[in-house]
Design a protein around this motif. Structure first.
Motif, PDB file in Angstrom:
ATOM      1  N   SER A 135      88.316  66.905  37.676  1.00  9.44           N
ATOM      2  CA  SER A 135      86.974  67.484  37.601  1.00  9.44           C
ATOM      3  C   SER A 135      87.006  68.932  37.122  1.00  9.44           C
ATOM      4  CB  SER A 135      86.277  67.405  38.961  1.00  9.44           C
ATOM      5  OG  SER A 135      86.996  68.153  39.932  1.00  9.44           O
ATOM      6  N   LEU A 136      88.182  69.565  37.184  1.00 11.46           N
ATOM      7  CA  LEU A 136      88.327  70.935  36.692  1.00 11.46           C
ATOM      8  C   LEU A 136      88.697  70.871  35.214  1.00 11.46           C
ATOM      9  CD1 LEU A 136      88.483  73.984  37.036  1.00 11.46           C
ATOM     10  CD2 LEU A 136      90.838  73.706  37.858  1.00 11.46           C
ATOM     11  N   ARG A 137      87.801  71.360  34.367  1.00  9.05           N
ATOM     12  CA  ARG A 137      88.016  71.295  32.933  1.00  9.05           C
ATOM     13  C   ARG A 137      88.525  72.639  32.414  1.00  9.05           C
ATOM     14  NH1 ARG A 137      83.959  67.050  30.150  1.00  9.05           N
ATOM     15  NH2 ARG A 137      84.280  65.406  31.680  1.00  9.05           N
ATOM     16  N   VAL A 138      89.427  72.548  31.444  1.00  5.57           N
ATOM     17  CA  VAL A 138      90.091  73.742  30.915  1.00  5.57           C
ATOM     18  C   VAL A 138      89.642  73.946  29.477  1.00  5.57           C
ATOM     19  CG1 VAL A 138      92.288  74.873  30.451  1.00  5.57           C
ATOM     20  CG2 VAL A 138      92.071  73.332  32.426  1.00  5.57           C
ATOM     21  N   TYR A 139      89.036  75.095  29.211  1.00  7.17           N
ATOM     22  CA  TYR A 139      88.478  75.406  27.901  1.00  7.17           C
ATOM     23  C   TYR A 139      89.286  76.506  27.227  1.00  7.17           C
ATOM     24  CZ  TYR A 139      84.349  72.892  29.567  1.00  7.17           C
ATOM     25  OH  TYR A 139      83.494  71.940  30.068  1.00  7.17           O
ATOM     26  N   GLY A 140      89.403  76.398  25.891  1.00  8.29           N
ATOM     27  CA  GLY A 140      90.060  77.418  25.096  1.00  8.29           C
ATOM     28  C   GLY A 140      89.759  77.188  23.631  1.00  8.29           C
ATOM     29  N   GLY A 141      90.077  78.169  22.803  1.00  9.23           N
ATOM     30  CA  GLY A 141      89.842  78.042  21.367  1.00  9.23           C
ATOM     31  C   GLY A 141      90.597  76.865  20.778  1.00  9.23           C
ATOM     32  N   GLU A 142      89.951  76.136  19.871  1.00 16.96           N
ATOM     33  CA  GLU A 142      90.521  74.889  19.382  1.00 16.96           C
ATOM     34  C   GLU A 142      91.788  75.078  18.551  1.00 16.96           C
ATOM     35  OE1 GLU A 142      88.041  72.655  16.787  1.00 16.96           O
ATOM     36  OE2 GLU A 142      87.692  74.283  15.381  1.00 16.96           O
TER      37      GLU A 142
END
Length: 209
Positions: A135-142
């Protein structure tokens, strides 16, 4: 649990990522976007939120963004973590913040917002996801190969953290995929990672200067 930055939604509607169809209406610079965000937030009665600073490693910081839209008696508050490089320090801070500022309400991390791939910003991504689960999503530049990234972002993508809206702004230079995060709330704020500092800018390691 993969998926790109163009329209993925978490189960239960906890986080939504989307790219604005019409883009930004006028000034596309970072200061211009911040001004536009503040104006829109005032018109919409934007989400109230609080940011807490957590010291990590020798001279880094993680920022804990807490959605306060549930009111003072909410038993559960969605949280985003910006650059949680030291998972031990972040977990201790979440416990202390819950006790000292939120009456014991659960601070529930639902998103990690990673400004760039360097270990002193991204080292906590994988351990924290192991702790809190899918449920914890990790976002970063593609284009940045961020550790543990589940949701790569493009310029203009929007992340929802509870009622809080966060826009990804591509800011290459320090790394090729460096990303700043613009919080469109009350107040608005910009988290620039190692791209912008009060006294200057980060080393353009991936730039051509």
């Amino acid at each position: 649990d993969g998926g790109g930055g163009g329209g993925a939604a978490a189960a239960g509607g906890g986080i939504v990522v989307r790219r604005p169809a019409s883009g930004w209406p006028t000034d596309s610079s970072a200061p211009g976007r911040l001004r536009l965000a503040e104006e829109e937030a005032q018109r919409e009665g934007a989400c109230e939120w609080t940011v807490h600073t957590v010291a990590c490693l020798l001279d880094n910081y993680c920022y804990v963004l807490v959605d306060r839209s549930g009111g003072p008696d909410a038993a559960d508050r969605p949280v985003a973590l910006v650059d949680p490089s030291d998972p031990t320090a972040v977990l201790a801070a979440l416990s202390d913040l819950s006790r000292d500022h939120y009456g014991g309400a659960a601070l529930r991390p639902v998103a990690i917002l990673t400004t760039h791939k360097h270990w002193d910003h991204a080292a906590g991504n994988v351990p924290l996801r192991e702790k809190f689960g899918r449920s914890l999503r990790v976002y970063g530049g593609e284009v940045d190969a961020v550790s543990g990234c589940t949701h790569p972002l493009r310029d203009g993508d929007e992340v929802r953290v509870g009622s809080l809206r966060v826009v990804a702004l591509s800011a290459p230079g320090h790394t090729a995929g460096s990303t700043a995060f613009l919080v469109r709330g009350s107040p608005s704020a910009l988290f620039g990672g190692d791209v912008l500092f009060c006294g200057g800018c980060g080393a353009p390691l991936a730039g051509c200067a």
